[in-house]
Design an enzyme around this catalytic site. Structure first.
Site, PDB file in Angstrom:
ATOM      1  NE  ARG A 226       1.688  -1.241  -4.861  1.00  0.00           N
ATOM      2  CZ  ARG A 226       1.248  -2.061  -5.786  1.00  0.00           C
ATOM      3  NH1 ARG A 226       0.988  -1.614  -7.003  1.00  0.00           N
ATOM      4  NH2 ARG A 226       1.054  -3.325  -5.512  1.00  0.00           N
TER       5      ARG A 226
ATOM      6  CB  CYS B 264      20.929   8.518 -10.612  1.00  0.00           C
ATOM      7  SG  CYS B 264      20.750  10.264 -10.933  1.00  0.00           S
ATOM      8  CD  GLU B 265      18.395   3.203  -7.312  1.00  0.00           C
ATOM      9  OE1 GLU B 265      17.892   2.069  -7.481  1.00  0.00           O
ATOM     10  OE2 GLU B 265      18.516   3.742  -6.221  1.00  0.00           O
TER      11      GLU B 265
ATOM     12  CE1 TYR C 122      -0.082  -0.679   1.966  1.00  0.00           C
ATOM     13  CE2 TYR C 122      -1.439  -1.596   0.213  1.00  0.00           C
ATOM     14  CZ  TYR C 122      -1.109  -1.503   1.552  1.00  0.00           C
ATOM     15  OH  TYR C 122      -1.824  -2.228   2.480  1.00  0.00           O
TER      16      TYR C 122
ATOM     17  N   GLY D  32      -6.267  -7.611   2.687  1.00  0.00           N
ATOM     18  CA  GLY D  32      -5.660  -8.447   1.657  1.00  0.00           C
ATOM     19  C   GLY D  32      -6.406  -8.588   0.359  1.00  0.00           C
TER      20      GLY D  32
ATOM     21  CD  GLU E   5      -6.407  -5.856  10.535  1.00  0.00           C
ATOM     22  OE1 GLU E   5      -5.456  -6.249   9.825  1.00  0.00           O
ATOM     23  OE2 GLU E   5      -6.408  -5.958  11.767  1.00  0.00           O
ATOM     24  N   PRO E   6      -9.302  -3.839   5.382  1.00  0.00           N
ATOM     25  CG  PRO E   6     -11.272  -3.058   4.386  1.00  0.00           C
ATOM     26  CD  PRO E   6     -10.725  -3.594   5.686  1.00  0.00           C
ATOM     27  N   GLY E   7      -7.211  -2.301   2.979  1.00  0.00           N
ATOM     28  CA  GLY E   7      -6.484  -1.075   2.661  1.00  0.00           C
ATOM     29  C   GLY E   7      -6.546  -0.824   1.169  1.00  0.00           C
ATOM     30  NE  ARG E   8      -3.028  -4.622  -2.690  1.00  0.00           N
ATOM     31  CZ  ARG E   8      -1.725  -4.402  -2.879  1.00  0.00           C
ATOM     32  NH1 ARG E   8      -1.337  -3.582  -3.805  1.00  0.00           N
ATOM     33  NH2 ARG E   8      -0.819  -5.008  -2.135  1.00  0.00           N
TER      34      ARG E   8
HETATM   35  N1  LLP Z   1      -3.766  -5.857   7.956  1.00  0.00           N
HETATM   36  C1  LLP Z   1      -2.481  -6.200   8.129  1.00  0.00           C
HETATM   37  C2  LLP Z   1      -2.078  -6.867   9.364  1.00  0.00           C
HETATM   38  C3  LLP Z   1      -1.547  -5.932   7.109  1.00  0.00           C
HETATM   39  O1  LLP Z   1      -0.269  -6.282   7.263  1.00  0.00           O
HETATM   40  C4  LLP Z   1      -1.978  -5.300   5.917  1.00  0.00           C
HETATM   41  C5  LLP Z   1      -1.040  -4.992   4.843  1.00  0.00           C
HETATM   42  C6  LLP Z   1      -3.343  -4.947   5.794  1.00  0.00           C
HETATM   43  C7  LLP Z   1      -4.212  -5.260   6.830  1.00  0.00           C
HETATM   44  C8  LLP Z   1      -3.889  -4.291   4.568  1.00  0.00           C
HETATM   45  O2  LLP Z   1      -3.740  -5.100   3.455  1.00  0.00           O
HETATM   46  P1  LLP Z   1      -4.459  -4.729   2.064  1.00  0.00           P
HETATM   47  O3  LLP Z   1      -5.937  -4.826   2.297  1.00  0.00           O
HETATM   48  O4  LLP Z   1      -4.054  -3.340   1.721  1.00  0.00           O
HETATM   49  O5  LLP Z   1      -3.921  -5.721   1.117  1.00  0.00           O
HETATM   50  N2  LLP Z   1       3.170  -2.143   0.041  1.00  0.00           N
HETATM   51  C9  LLP Z   1       2.577  -3.318  -0.561  1.00  0.00           C
HETATM   52  C10 LLP Z   1       1.462  -3.889   0.276  1.00  0.00           C
HETATM   53  C11 LLP Z   1       1.878  -4.238   1.684  1.00  0.00           C
HETATM   54  C12 LLP Z   1       0.756  -4.742   2.539  1.00  0.00           C
HETATM   55  C13 LLP Z   1       1.201  -4.819   3.959  1.00  0.00           C
HETATM   56  N3  LLP Z   1       0.198  -5.232   4.883  1.00  0.00           N
HETATM   57  C14 LLP Z   1       2.122  -2.994  -1.971  1.00  0.00           C
HETATM   58  O6  LLP Z   1       2.269  -1.854  -2.416  1.00  0.00           O
HETATM   59  O7  LLP Z   1       1.654  -3.879  -2.691  1.00  0.00           O
END
Ligand code: LLP
Length: 424
Positions: free
Chosen positions: A313, A345-346, A374, A239, A274-277
């Site tokens: 996005r 086409c949107e 993402y 998050g 659980e970092p993604g972004r």
């Molecule tokens: N853990 C869980 C349980 C999650 O649901 C998520 C993201 C993460 C970790 C990773 O979150 P992050 O660190 O990346 O914020 N598609 C959207 C973001 C959706 C996030 C969904 N869950 C966007 O492009 O902004």
């Protein structure tokens, strides 16, 4: 932090000119920087100081196996939400004991697969899921480590569509139910409850809601322990925000680490994140080529060859992505309002409205910044547009890590039913 900079007016990914990649591979193309991925992983780990942490990169942000493998080589585990993501993580070299399986609706097939490969932990989101996991694991003669995902009724994040921690969101269970399930799990032979998990949203800059959620989690740990239950792990989710707009200050990781230490550091538990972004967003750019410029209704439009199918996005979350010309023009600082749009086409296929931009002519390249998370992961073939190519750069080297989809790959698997002649 990102390793995409101008040198003599040309935009580079690390030591490689983006124009060279676009020339060789075509556009649109996603370009990832290994150094940026590694930097973010290391910075996150360092922010946690001496705390016992296991960082599970949230594979959903960027599922390319080259990205997962880059992080796995540094010791990262994987946060996964489907059998496909578990399979990808394993293929990319993440050991099963580094994989967390989360998600609000896991099928029996997915659960059985996860248990059979021996994932580190499954995060449970309902009573039914607990019972299904316990039954499946028992049938396989296994004991599966599980965490209960709580819904702390604390919302956070950059957009309503990515807030996950409010009581009326579909995720997790209330503390009351979590405590009941924990006790139940403790008595079931197929599972061993090891802790709690939480994830309240994405693109979070202000840690106050996270602190509130973690505090509730800490209180819950004490209540469980008071009942004689063992709690050895806390999964604090992902998050953390990425910096999309360099004029806006991003999250202070050292402050985040200090907050974690203060709120849960004394609990003597292993911490998972659980970092993604935060890891992947600034490690990628989407390079596209301008197709045409036109004026309509008093506005100037730039139509580029990337579209909402490549990067959804902006259309889905009104997300901001900085857009930089790959070659700086002499009058780069002479800005005029521009609508940057894709060919789909949107009207929703709009990347930016009335954005002050330098002039860009048809044929020139434009980079959408901070699209490593993402971006490709949410791409589709809408309008029968092939999935973009993906490239990874490391220093002065670069390699295609996924070629552009061919038309054969896009629709070659479709078949006509018998009543239409069943011709392939
Ligand atoms: N853990 C869980 C349980 C999650 O649901 C998520 C993201 C993460 C970790 C990773 O979150 P992050 O660190 O990346 O914020 N598609 C959207 C973001 C959706 C996030 C969904 N869950 C966007 O492009 O902004």
């Amino acid at each position: 932090m990102r390793f995409f900079d101008y040198r003599d007016g040309a935009l580079y990914a690390e030591d490689v000119p983006l124009a060279d990649i676009a020339e060789a591979v075509g556009t649109p193309v996603y370009v990832y920087s290994r150094a940026t991925l590694e930097h973010h992983y290391r910075v996150f780990k360092a922010a946690m100081g001496d705390l016992p942490v296991h960082i599970c990169y949230a594979v959903k942000a960027n599922t390319n196996r080259a990205v997962i493998a880059t992080l796995a080589a540094l010791g990262a585990g994987a946060d996964t939400v489907s059998e496909g993501e578990i399979r990808r993580a394993l293929h990319a070299g993440v050991p099963p004991e580094g994989i967390v399986f989360a998600g609000v609706g896991k099928t029996d097939q997915e659960l059985a697969y996860a248990i059979s490969v021996g994932v580190r932990q499954i995060n449970i989101e309902s009573a039914s899921e607990l019972n299904r996991i316990a039954k499946l694991a028992e049938q396989m003669g296994k004991v599966q480590h599980v965490c209960i995902r709580v819904n702390p009724d604390v919302g956070a994040g950059g957009h309503a569509k990515i807030t996950t921690g409010k009581a009326d969101n579909k995720f997790g269970v209330s503390f009351e139910l979590a405590e009941e399930l924990y006790g139940l799990a403790d008595g079931l032979p197929g599972v061993e409850p090891v802790g709690l998990s939480v994830h309240i949203g994405s693109q979070i800059i202000d840690f106050a809601p996270m602190e509130k959620a973690y505090q509730k989690l800490a209180d819950c740990v004490l209540r469980l322990r008071a009942r004689g239950l063992k709690v050895t792990r806390l999964d604090l989710g992902g998050g953390l925000a990425a910096t999309y707009d360099e004029t806006v200050k991003g999250p202070d990781l050292a402050a985040y680490g200090a907050m974690v230490q203060r709120v849960v550091g004394h609990l003597d538990v292993e911490l998972e994140f659980e970092p993604g972004r935060m890891i992947a967003a600034n490690a990628g750019v989407l390079v596209s080529r301008a197709i045409v410029t036109k004026d309509n209704g008093g506005k100037s439009f730039l139509v580029v060859d990337a579209a909402m199918n490549d990067l959804i996005r902006p259309a889905l979350y009104e997300a901001y992505h900085q857009m930089l010309p790959v070659k700086k023009a002499d009058d780069h600082d002479n800005l005029a309002p521009l609508d940057v749009v894709g060919p789909v086409c949107e009207t929703g296929d709009t990347f930016a409205e009335q954005r002050p931009m330098p002039a860009i002519a048809a044929g020139e390249l434009l980079a959408f910044m901070s699209t490593g998370a993402y971006g490709f992961a949410m791409a589709s073939t809408y309008n029968s547009r092939p999935l973009a190519a993906e490239v990874m750069v490391s220093g002065d080297q670069w390699q295609v890590v996924r070629p552009r989809q061919t038309y054969e790959e896009m629709f070659g698997m479709e078949t006509l039913p018998d009543w239409l002649g069943n011709k392939t």
